[in-house]
Scaffold this active site. Structure first.
Site, PDB file in Angstrom:
ATOM      1  N   LYS A   1      -0.898  10.742   0.783  1.00 53.25           N
ATOM      2  CA  LYS A   1       0.249  10.380  -0.080  1.00 53.25           C
ATOM      3  C   LYS A   1      -0.253  10.642  -1.647  1.00 53.25           C
ATOM      4  CE  LYS A   1      -0.444   5.927   1.324  1.00 53.25           C
ATOM      5  NZ  LYS A   1      -1.533   6.352   2.373  1.00 53.25           N
TER       6      LYS A   1
ATOM      7  N   HIS B   1       0.841  -0.987  -0.003  1.00 59.10           N
ATOM      8  CA  HIS B   1       0.011  -0.066  -0.135  1.00 59.10           C
ATOM      9  C   HIS B   1       1.095   1.355   0.014  1.00 59.10           C
ATOM     10  CE1 HIS B   1      -3.232   2.607   0.655  1.00 59.10           C
ATOM     11  NE2 HIS B   1      -2.749   3.146   1.880  1.00 59.10           N
TER      12      HIS B   1
ATOM     13  N   ARG C   1      17.769  15.364  12.393  1.00 58.48           N
ATOM     14  CA  ARG C   1      17.925  16.621  12.229  1.00 58.48           C
ATOM     15  C   ARG C   1      19.177  16.953  11.187  1.00 58.48           C
ATOM     16  NH1 ARG C   1      16.230  21.129  16.597  1.00 58.48           N
ATOM     17  NH2 ARG C   1      16.387  22.386  14.612  1.00 58.48           N
TER      18      ARG C   1
ATOM     19  N   ASP D   1      -1.962   3.790  -4.520  1.00 55.87           N
ATOM     20  CA  ASP D   1      -2.646   3.062  -3.515  1.00 55.87           C
ATOM     21  C   ASP D   1      -2.082   1.604  -3.560  1.00 55.87           C
ATOM     22  OD1 ASP D   1      -4.870   2.693  -1.722  1.00 55.87           O
ATOM     23  OD2 ASP D   1      -5.838   1.486  -3.332  1.00 55.87           O
TER      24      ASP D   1
END
Length: 313
Positions: free
Chosen positions: A161, A140, A245, A179
């Site tokens: 998405k 998916h 980061r 999908d």
């Protein structure tokens, strides 16, 4: 799981002539490797790989013609393993020996023929079988081509998405699948992604519905297949979670049996995910070219701190 391949698939794909053994056309082919039984024609069957597609070319059949009648019958009887051998293919339009036809008919083994040379036939068959028998799975997510990098966007349902993929398409990138992404792993552990036939070129946008990307944006906005190089995982921003980061720690995720780089992108209002994914693709390309901005920054910082420590001393 690997897709199933039958002998009839080879007949259809390569327009092979069925010489005999029609009843065995539904025999399964389980391995992509082929075999030319040269030593077997001389009588050595100790390590004969019966489960492979057997190819008889001019060399094998010319040698076979020089054997005695008893040897010819024995060789073909042993070559046609009733349970394991999927089929026997004759290249260069060679005639099938009567001993082969008798053994093949007795064991319901298809004997096929083509006018293609042995070397070219072996190359074509190997490519076809490796593709069809490659391990595969369906995930998916959304697969897009961003600056030539195949990026698999994953995340929980409703996180954005498809909307991100739409923005990327508008910015000139290409959609492969939305999908559901079908992924197969090649022999060299490369992951190739594509869309199921039913939803190819389609994109689902909540509130609008299903749109056809090729119809709206043109043929340049889609691709049918793409190598997957990077996974971008979208997840809801968690206040108490520490996110990377600097980019020094490279995460990996496993798809089938292949490890692939993973970047986790926290999602919250105000973040332009399409731009972030574009930058992730460009940064990935730079790393492959040998330039790592995070590593260079860390090295410069270490050098600077070392110089300051030296001055203090």
């Amino acid at each position: 799981m690997p897709k199933k391949v039958k002998v009839s698939d080879l007949v259809t794909e390569f327009h092979l002539e069925v010489v005999c053994g029609d009843a065995g056309l539904k025999r399964p082919i389980t391995v992509a490797d082929l075999y030319r039984p040269g030593l077997e024609m001389a009588g050595y069957f100790e390590f004969h790989p019966k489960e492979r597609v057997q190819i008889l070319g001019k060399t094998e059949l010319t040698f076979f013609e020089g054997l005695s009648s008893e040897e010819r019958t024995d060789r073909m009887a042993r070559l046609c393993a009733p349970k394991e051998t999927p089929c026997i293919i004759l290249s260069r339009g060679m005639d099938a020996p009567i001993e082969l036809l008798a053994a093949a008919n007795e064991n319901n083994i298809p004997v096929l023929r083509t006018n293609v040379s042995t070397t070219i036939l072996a190359s074509q068959l190997t490519g076809f079988l490796e593709n069809r028998l490659a391990p595969s799975t369906t995930i998916h997510g959304v697969l897009v081509d961003v600056y030539g990098i195949g990026m698999l966007i994953s995340g929980n349902s409703g996180i954005g998405k498809s909307e991100t993929a739409l923005e990327l398409v508008k910015r000139g990138h290409r959609l492969i699948a939305d999908d559901a992404v079908e992924i197969r792993q090649t022999a060299d552990h490369t992951l190739i992604g594509s869309a199921p036939e039913l939803i190819r070129h389609l994109l689902e946008i909540r509130g609008i519905g299903i749109i056809n990307v090729m119809t709206l944006f043109g043929a340049g906005a889609i691709r049918n297949v793409k190598k997957i190089s990077l996974v971008c995982k979208l997840e809801t921003w968690q206040q108490d979670k520490q996110y990377d980061r600097l980019g020094l720690d490279e995460e990996m995720t496993r798809i089938i049996d292949t490890d692939i780089p993973l970047v986790t992108i926290p999602v919250r209002p105000g973040r332009n995910l399409a731009v972030i994914i574009e930058v992730a693709a460009m940064n990935f390309r730079m790393k492959r070219m040998g330039y790592n901005a995070a590593l260079q920054f860390t090295n410069k910082l270490t050098e600077s701190l070392s110089e300051e420590m030296d001055d203090i001393e």
